[in-house]
Design an enzyme around this catalytic site. Structure first.
Site, PDB file in Angstrom:
ATOM      1  N   LYS A 111       9.935  -2.562  -4.426  1.00 35.39           N
ATOM      2  CA  LYS A 111      10.384  -3.925  -4.728  1.00 35.39           C
ATOM      3  C   LYS A 111      11.883  -4.009  -4.973  1.00 35.39           C
ATOM      4  O   LYS A 111      12.509  -5.015  -4.660  1.00 35.39           O
ATOM      5  CB  LYS A 111       9.627  -4.495  -5.932  1.00 35.39           C
ATOM      6  CG  LYS A 111       8.181  -4.804  -5.610  1.00 35.39           C
ATOM      7  CD  LYS A 111       7.603  -5.868  -6.534  1.00 35.39           C
ATOM      8  CE  LYS A 111       6.189  -6.222  -6.092  1.00 35.39           C
ATOM      9  NZ  LYS A 111       5.459  -7.014  -7.093  1.00 35.39           N
ATOM     10  N   LYS A 203      -0.040  -2.544   3.789  1.00 36.05           N
ATOM     11  CA  LYS A 203      -0.989  -3.209   2.902  1.00 36.05           C
ATOM     12  C   LYS A 203      -0.941  -4.723   3.102  1.00 36.05           C
ATOM     13  O   LYS A 203       0.129  -5.274   3.353  1.00 36.05           O
ATOM     14  CB  LYS A 203      -0.541  -2.810   1.491  1.00 36.05           C
ATOM     15  CG  LYS A 203      -1.324  -3.290   0.351  1.00 36.05           C
ATOM     16  CD  LYS A 203      -0.776  -2.671  -0.935  1.00 36.05           C
ATOM     17  CE  LYS A 203       0.434  -3.441  -1.446  1.00 36.05           C
ATOM     18  NZ  LYS A 203       0.911  -3.009  -2.748  1.00 36.05           N
ATOM     19  N   LYS A 206       0.982 -10.461  -0.608  1.00 33.74           N
ATOM     20  CA  LYS A 206       1.359 -11.858  -0.841  1.00 33.74           C
ATOM     21  C   LYS A 206       2.720 -12.175  -0.244  1.00 33.74           C
ATOM     22  O   LYS A 206       3.006 -13.323   0.076  1.00 33.74           O
ATOM     23  CB  LYS A 206       1.450 -12.132  -2.355  1.00 33.74           C
ATOM     24  CG  LYS A 206       0.133 -12.081  -3.110  1.00 33.74           C
ATOM     25  CD  LYS A 206       0.408 -12.146  -4.631  1.00 33.74           C
ATOM     26  CE  LYS A 206      -0.856 -11.914  -5.438  1.00 33.74           C
ATOM     27  NZ  LYS A 206      -0.555 -11.471  -6.817  1.00 33.74           N
TER      28      LYS A 206
HETATM   29  P1  TYM Z   1      -1.260  -7.963  -8.082  1.00 38.61           P
HETATM   30  O1  TYM Z   1      -1.097  -9.336  -8.654  1.00 38.61           O
HETATM   31  O2  TYM Z   1      -0.275  -7.489  -7.088  1.00 38.61           O
HETATM   32  O3  TYM Z   1      -2.690  -7.839  -7.435  1.00 38.61           O
HETATM   33  C1  TYM Z   1      -3.864  -8.221  -8.133  1.00 38.61           C
HETATM   34  C2  TYM Z   1      -4.983  -7.249  -7.834  1.00 38.61           C
HETATM   35  O4  TYM Z   1      -5.235  -7.232  -6.426  1.00 38.61           O
HETATM   36  C3  TYM Z   1      -5.212  -5.891  -5.956  1.00 38.61           C
HETATM   37  N1  TYM Z   1      -4.675  -5.872  -4.592  1.00 38.61           N
HETATM   38  C4  TYM Z   1      -5.313  -5.327  -3.540  1.00 38.61           C
HETATM   39  N2  TYM Z   1      -6.508  -4.708  -3.430  1.00 38.61           N
HETATM   40  C5  TYM Z   1      -6.877  -4.279  -2.213  1.00 38.61           C
HETATM   41  N3  TYM Z   1      -6.121  -4.455  -1.091  1.00 38.61           N
HETATM   42  C6  TYM Z   1      -4.918  -5.067  -1.158  1.00 38.61           C
HETATM   43  N4  TYM Z   1      -4.181  -5.236  -0.057  1.00 38.61           N
HETATM   44  C7  TYM Z   1      -4.464  -5.539  -2.420  1.00 38.61           C
HETATM   45  N5  TYM Z   1      -3.351  -6.181  -2.837  1.00 38.61           N
HETATM   46  C8  TYM Z   1      -3.498  -6.373  -4.162  1.00 38.61           C
HETATM   47  C9  TYM Z   1      -4.294  -5.157  -6.908  1.00 38.61           C
HETATM   48  O5  TYM Z   1      -4.536  -3.774  -6.896  1.00 38.61           O
HETATM   49  C10 TYM Z   1      -4.653  -5.807  -8.226  1.00 38.61           C
HETATM   50  O6  TYM Z   1      -5.804  -5.188  -8.789  1.00 38.61           O
HETATM   51  N6  TYM Z   1       0.435  -4.980 -11.739  1.00 38.61           N
HETATM   52  C11 TYM Z   1      -0.693  -5.793 -11.309  1.00 38.61           C
HETATM   53  C12 TYM Z   1      -1.050  -6.897 -12.283  1.00 38.61           C
HETATM   54  C13 TYM Z   1      -1.282  -6.443 -13.680  1.00 38.61           C
HETATM   55  C14 TYM Z   1      -2.392  -5.703 -14.169  1.00 38.61           C
HETATM   56  C15 TYM Z   1      -2.177  -5.557 -15.562  1.00 38.61           C
HETATM   57  C16 TYM Z   1      -3.527  -5.181 -13.565  1.00 38.61           C
HETATM   58  C17 TYM Z   1      -0.461  -6.683 -14.748  1.00 38.61           C
HETATM   59  N7  TYM Z   1      -1.000  -6.164 -15.870  1.00 38.61           N
HETATM   60  C18 TYM Z   1      -3.087  -4.860 -16.365  1.00 38.61           C
HETATM   61  C19 TYM Z   1      -4.435  -4.483 -14.375  1.00 38.61           C
HETATM   62  C20 TYM Z   1      -4.202  -4.329 -15.766  1.00 38.61           C
HETATM   63  C21 TYM Z   1      -0.328  -6.443  -9.968  1.00 38.61           C
HETATM   64  O7  TYM Z   1       0.817  -6.598  -9.635  1.00 38.61           O
HETATM   65  O8  TYM Z   1      -1.395  -6.911  -9.273  1.00 38.61           O
END
Ligand code: TYM
Length: 342
Positions: A111, A203, A206
């Site tokens: 990022k 991957k 978003k």
């Molecule tokens: P984020 O918002 O990017 O994504 C949310 C969840 O979706 C999953 N994900 C995917 N799974 C499979 N294939 C994909 N292409 C894909 N893209 C996204 C992510 O693994 C995630 O589970 N850091 C985290 C948010 C967060 C969090 C936390 C998660 C903040 N605090 C505490 C767990 C516990 C994030 O950026 O997810």
């Protein structure tokens, strides 16, 4: 006791990867656990967000949670910024985590890009806030997609170091066997890493500039069908067995999506579609995707028309989250040696 926590960033374009890797799993975990699901708005602003767009995105993630089947009465749904204890514990964790640990995070490197000097301090400290999200509830299980694995390892390292650094104080305050549990990642299901529809080595994300690369949770039936029809594939028919998917990332991805959406195994999907035309499989996949996502998209739309209701769900969830987090944060203050009035 076991407790589930997970979070999703409100940064727009919720997609099939978010659904299969996370939200669908969140729904599943409700049957067996007490769950806390958080819209992590403070994580979102590690990269600048338009304020109106942020509000909308917070409500949209909340709507997706509810529409997918998360029960905000039996469990907790809220947005991070309404529970101050997250940021409070994150500060303590910023002082526990080491610069070297955070420098190794691949998500930060991706990022921040080449110009690291220009990245926000928040983007660098992001994983310490994530550890605080989980540990401020002393949560034990964290359902996430594959891409969050490294962040979960860091959360375990922070918990371990806190438990060691303050071992004596923790014991003197009557907590036996360490204060924080080591949270376990739950990376489950057939689609823990959903790939871009345009490039099977990237991957689904978003922030991909091409909307054709992802299926958004709010796409209508026509958009879904057309994106799957246009999805990149190789010229070979589907193999009859899993081993035949090796070196064919696009085919592997589409089969994994089919498996995850249908609740079948990859082997079962290949037993049905192996040897057949790709176009036949794609038509079946489009129908399946529409049948699973369209009802959710419809319900999201209905909920988004009632922002006051969504905000009330978040307010109620935040209040209940706070009653769990506040005593844990108070103990942390005692353990660290802060003075507080009782
Ligand atoms: P984020 O918002 O990017 O994504 C949310 C969840 O979706 C999953 N994900 C995917 N799974 C499979 N294939 C994909 N292409 C894909 N893209 C996204 C992510 O693994 C995630 O589970 N850091 C985290 C948010 C967060 C969090 C936390 C998660 C903040 N605090 C505490 C767990 C516990 C994030 O950026 O997810």
């Amino acid at each position: 006791a076991e407790r589930v926590f997970s979070g999703v960033q409100p940064t727009g374009n919720l997609h099939l990867g978010n659904y299969l890797g996370a939200i669908q799993r969140f729904v599943e975990m409700q049957k067996s656990h007490d769950c806390i699901y958080c819209v992590v708005d403070q994580h979102a602003i590690t990269v600048w967000q338009d304020p109106k767009g942020l509000q909308n995105a917070i409500r949209e993630v909340t709507a997706a949670f509810l529409a997918a089947g998360i029960d905000p009465k039996a469990h907790i749904v809220f947005n991070q910024s309404q529970v101050a204890e997250h940021a409070e514990l994150a500060w303590v964790f910023n002082c526990v985590a080491r610069m070297g640990w955070l420098s190794r995070m691949t998500q930060f490197k991706e990022k921040a890009g080449k110009d690291r000097e220009a990245a926000s301090v928040g983007l660098f400290a992001y994983p310490a806030l994530m550890a605080a999200d989980i540990l401020v509830y002393r949560a034990t299980h964290v359902p996430v997609g594959e891409d969050q694995k490294q962040h979960l390892e860091l959360a375990r390292d922070i918990a371990t170091k806190f438990n060691n650094d303050f071992a004596e104080s923790i014991a003197s305050h009557g907590h036996n066997g360490g204060f924080f549990p080591l949270p376990e990642p739950l990376i489950q299901g057939a689609a823990t890493r959903v790939m871009s529809l345009r490039d099977g080595t990237k991957k689904m994300s978003k922030s991909d500039p091409s909307d054709l690369s992802r299926i958004n949770m709010t796409d209508d039936a026509d958009a879904i069908a057309s994106k799957i029809r246009k999805a990149r594939t190789d010229p070979e028919p589907l193999p009859g067995e899993e081993a035949g998917l090796k070196g064919r990332p696009e085919a592997e991805n589409l089969v994994a999506i089919f498996a995850a959406l249908s609740g079948r195994t990859v082997a079962e999907v290949l037993a049905e579609f192996g040897g057949g035309q790709f176009s036949t499989f794609k038509t079946a996949l489009a129908d399946l995707t529409v049948s699973q996502l369209a009802p959710i998209a419809g319900e999201m739309k209905r909920l988004m028309a009632e922002p006051a209701h969504i905000d009330a769900v978040l307010a109620d969830g935040s209040e209940r989250a706070r009653t769990i987090a506040a005593p844990i944060m108070a103990s942390v203050k005692d353990i660290v040696g802060f003075i507080r009035s009782r």
